[in-house]
Design an enzyme around this catalytic site. Structure first.
Site, PDB file in Angstrom:
ATOM      1  N   LYS A 295       1.001  -1.485  -0.065  1.00 10.87           N
ATOM      2  CA  LYS A 295       0.056   0.017  -0.388  1.00 10.87           C
ATOM      3  C   LYS A 295       1.439   1.300  -0.093  1.00 10.87           C
ATOM      4  CE  LYS A 295      -3.922   2.167   1.663  1.00 10.87           C
ATOM      5  NZ  LYS A 295      -4.925   2.459   0.705  1.00 10.87           N
TER       6      LYS A 295
ATOM      7  N   HIS B  39       9.143   8.996   7.521  1.00 10.64           N
ATOM      8  CA  HIS B  39      10.058   7.584   7.715  1.00 10.64           C
ATOM      9  C   HIS B  39      10.840   7.364   8.567  1.00 10.64           C
ATOM     10  CE1 HIS B  39      13.835   5.435   5.767  1.00 10.64           C
ATOM     11  NE2 HIS B  39      14.085   5.800   6.490  1.00 10.64           N
TER      12      HIS B  39
ATOM     13  N   LYS C 277      17.311  10.377   1.128  1.00 14.85           N
ATOM     14  CA  LYS C 277      17.505  11.456   2.432  1.00 14.85           C
ATOM     15  C   LYS C 277      18.609  12.502   2.238  1.00 14.85           C
ATOM     16  CE  LYS C 277      16.453   7.609   4.940  1.00 14.85           C
ATOM     17  NZ  LYS C 277      17.546   6.152   4.867  1.00 14.85           N
TER      18      LYS C 277
ATOM     19  N   ARG D 292      24.502  -2.317   7.493  1.00 18.93           N
ATOM     20  CA  ARG D 292      25.149  -1.446   7.583  1.00 18.93           C
ATOM     21  C   ARG D 292      24.984  -0.347   8.236  1.00 18.93           C
ATOM     22  NH1 ARG D 292      23.360   2.473   4.370  1.00 18.93           N
ATOM     23  NH2 ARG D 292      22.166   1.776   3.353  1.00 18.93           N
TER      24      ARG D 292
ATOM     25  N   VAL E 196      24.938   6.775   6.552  1.00 17.64           N
ATOM     26  CA  VAL E 196      24.713   8.118   6.163  1.00 17.64           C
ATOM     27  C   VAL E 196      24.166   8.562   7.453  1.00 17.64           C
ATOM     28  CG1 VAL E 196      24.610   9.899   4.735  1.00 17.64           C
ATOM     29  CG2 VAL E 196      24.585   7.369   3.320  1.00 17.64           C
TER      30      VAL E 196
ATOM     31  N   ARG F  73      22.520  17.062   4.061  1.00 19.14           N
ATOM     32  CA  ARG F  73      23.394  16.618   3.265  1.00 19.14           C
ATOM     33  C   ARG F  73      23.478  17.537   2.237  1.00 19.14           C
ATOM     34  NH1 ARG F  73      21.754   9.961   1.965  1.00 19.14           N
ATOM     35  NH2 ARG F  73      21.295   9.008   4.206  1.00 19.14           N
TER      36      ARG F  73
HETATM   37  P1  ADP Z   1      15.153   1.648  -0.349  1.00 23.66           P
HETATM   38  O1  ADP Z   1      15.730   0.657  -0.551  1.00 23.66           O
HETATM   39  O2  ADP Z   1      15.647   2.540  -1.949  1.00 23.66           O
HETATM   40  O3  ADP Z   1      16.044   2.961  -0.377  1.00 23.66           O
HETATM   41  P2  ADP Z   1      13.097   2.254   0.827  1.00 23.66           P
HETATM   42  O4  ADP Z   1      12.613   0.836   0.827  1.00 23.66           O
HETATM   43  O5  ADP Z   1      13.747   2.237   1.539  1.00 23.66           O
HETATM   44  O6  ADP Z   1      13.978   1.438  -0.323  1.00 23.66           O
HETATM   45  O7  ADP Z   1      11.527   2.634   0.617  1.00 23.66           O
HETATM   46  C1  ADP Z   1      12.720   4.399   0.300  1.00 23.66           C
HETATM   47  C2  ADP Z   1      11.621   5.731   0.629  1.00 23.66           C
HETATM   48  O8  ADP Z   1      10.333   5.408  -0.348  1.00 23.66           O
HETATM   49  C3  ADP Z   1      11.045   5.817   2.082  1.00 23.66           C
HETATM   50  O9  ADP Z   1      11.904   6.147   2.499  1.00 23.66           O
HETATM   51  C4  ADP Z   1       9.182   6.077   1.942  1.00 23.66           C
HETATM   52  O10 ADP Z   1      10.020   7.737   1.873  1.00 23.66           O
HETATM   53  C5  ADP Z   1       9.462   5.766   0.501  1.00 23.66           C
HETATM   54  N1  ADP Z   1       8.967   4.134  -0.029  1.00 23.66           N
HETATM   55  C6  ADP Z   1       9.051   3.078   0.538  1.00 23.66           C
HETATM   56  N2  ADP Z   1       7.776   2.509   0.951  1.00 23.66           N
HETATM   57  C7  ADP Z   1       6.440   3.035   0.562  1.00 23.66           C
HETATM   58  C8  ADP Z   1       5.100   3.395   1.229  1.00 23.66           C
HETATM   59  N3  ADP Z   1       4.904   1.660   0.817  1.00 23.66           N
HETATM   60  N4  ADP Z   1       4.479   4.013   1.528  1.00 23.66           N
HETATM   61  C9  ADP Z   1       5.302   5.468   0.874  1.00 23.66           C
HETATM   62  N5  ADP Z   1       6.173   5.729   0.436  1.00 23.66           N
HETATM   63  C10 ADP Z   1       6.961   5.061   0.236  1.00 23.66           C
END
Ligand code: ADP
Length: 445
Positions: A201, A208, A237, A291, A294, A337
């Site tokens: 969803k 985050h 980020k 890991r 940053v 950053r």
């Molecule tokens: P990556 O490994 O590429 O960093 P993530 O799964 O950690 O991917 O997601 C990166 C960002 O994408 C999250 O911090 C958030 O901002 C957005 N995101 C990921 N999943 C969702 C979701 N289900 N709904 C809304 N935003 C999402």
């Protein structure tokens, strides 16, 4: 303790690790591409080895060259930093196969968490709440439609092997699902060589929030609190805070208890970060990074601990020095950053830095390899500096950040400092009133 450590990275993080080694009294070996011969992490190194030409695949991702450098210099352990080989389980295995220590988790845990579908399954079994979505991979569009109808639009289709904000496609409604699904699969195949995708969803107003954990070989697991990394552009980020303006101490403790119990059951070792989306008072796990991250300095500032030092000690077999109760949080920290990019268009701006002045004073930390005369090469990530401030309250941290950004002078190339100055002056940011979608809208204003 190790007699010598090789640092398989470059830039600010290579310097960061070098500093921890030096304070522990451990000589370290820097590696570099030919493009980085004049880089600060090489200039300040105890010893350095050139591992190949500029493209990362020939140098910082060149496993045989890095292993040879370690063996030739007599290093006993390798710290991978972040990016490059940090989450490559094959690399961790090869390090161990050569009788060296990989400063990080076991290859099996790196592999498990690198496969986001497997990671979510493992966390669900351990009682960690997830974002609603498909249970496992979705291999055909009919199944994708079923899942999306069941959880409700909008949905996001994600690459199981994705990372760095890449490999995600949002479908706002049923009309756009088929196309989003096939693009997501094709992109996943192209970018990661693996077309496994899953569906979640797409949350419309989450933050985050991620939790820093550390575990030793004796089964002790602690957490160092949360970071709020909601300020993102293209899912990457830009500015991070510890703690989150949206989280109470009680909510942090509850999240910490769930996460550390799960990792203890898993037998996890060394540093890790569990990433969650937080919306309407609910946490939902999205992925785990195996890991150093940053944004680790904001945690270091509020906890008063050196996370890299802990990683090295634990990899050498030491026990965590403290229990959860002994970890306390003091004040507020913010990290910007700063990248070599045009602050309006985000086009990379490699080139010569003609003058450089880093801000200082109480509660100001700059992690950067820049200096006057340095040439920012075009081959790598555009992050050139991290500005971290720490102060008793969030309001004080914001004032300090504004002052430090004003003092910061990087001349010769454009950087994102002006963008950070705009963010800091924004009333919504100052109120802590933002979600993961805020920055994208702010940049477009
Ligand atoms: P990556 O490994 O590429 O960093 P993530 O799964 O950690 O991917 O997601 C990166 C960002 O994408 C999250 O911090 C958030 O901002 C957005 N995101 C990921 N999943 C969702 C979701 N289900 N709904 C809304 N935003 C999402």
């Amino acid at each position: 303790m190790f007699q010598k450590i090789l640092i398989a990275n470059r830039g600010e993080i290579a310097l960061r690790i070098q500093r921890a080694c030096r304070e522990l009294g451990i000589p370290s070996v820097a590696v570099h591409s030919t493009a980085d011969a004049e880089a600060m992490h090489v200039r300040l190194a105890d010893e350095s080895v050139c591992i190949g030409p500029p493209p990362a695949k020939d140098s910082y991702l060149n496993i045989p060259a890095i292993l040879s450098a370690a063996l030739v210099t007599g290093a006993e352990a390798i710290h991978p930093g972040y990016g490059f080989l940090a989450e490559n389980p094959r690399f961790a295995e090869m390090v161990e196969a050569h009788g060296l220590t990989f400063i990080g988790p076991s290859p099996a845990h790196i592999r498990m968490m690198g496969d986001k579908i497997a990671a979510k399954e493992a966390m669900a079994k351990l009682g960690v709440p997830l974002v609603p979505g498909s249970n496992g991979a979705v291999t055909d569009v009919a199944k994708a439609r079923d899942v999306a109808t069941q959880i409700g639009y909008p949905v996001v289709i994600k690459a199981s092997a994705g990372g760095g904000g890449r490999g995600m496609k949002v479908a706002q409604d049923a009309g756009s699902l088929d196309e989003a699904f096939s693009i997501a699969r094709a992109e996943a195949r192209g970018a990661f060589g693996n077309d496994a995708v899953y569906i979640e969803k797409y949350l419309d107003h989450p933050r985050h929030i991620e939790l820093q954990v550390m575990a030793d070989d004796q089964g002790n697991v602690v957490h160092f609190g949360e970071r709020d990394c909601s300020l993102q552009r293209r899912h990457q980020k830009l500015l991070e805070e510890a703690g989150s303006p949206a989280l109470s101490a009680g909510a942090r403790d509850r999240l910490g208890a769930t996460a550390t119990a799960a990792l203890a059951k898993l037998g996890y070792r060394n540093a890790g970060t569990l990433e969650f989306l937080y919306q309407d008072g609910q946490f939902a796990f999205i992925e785990m990074n195996t890991r150093l991250q940053v944004e680790h300095p904001v945690t270091e500032m509020v906890c008063g601990i050196d996370l890299v030092r802990e990683q090295i000690r634990i990899a050498a077999g030491a026990t965590l020095d403290y229990t959860q109760r002994q970890i306390s949080f003091s004040g507020h920290a913010i990290e910007c950053r700063i990248t070599a990019e045009d602050p309006a268009t985000f086009t990379p701006t490699p080139g010569r830095v003609t003058a450089f002045h880093a801000p200082g004073g109480l509660g100001v930390r700059v992690d950067s390899g820049l200096y006057a005369g340095y040439f920012v090469p075009p081959y790598y990530d555009s992050l050139v500096a991290k500005l971290i401030v720490h102060a008793p309250t969030r309001a004080d941290a914001i004032s300090r950040l504004r002052r430090a950004l004003e003092e910061f002078a990087i001349v010769g190339i454009q950087t994102t400092i002006p963008l950070h100055q705009r963010i800091v002056d924004d009333p919504e940011f100052q109120r802590g009133d933002y979600t993961i979608h805020w920055l994208e809208e702010f940049v477009a204003r």
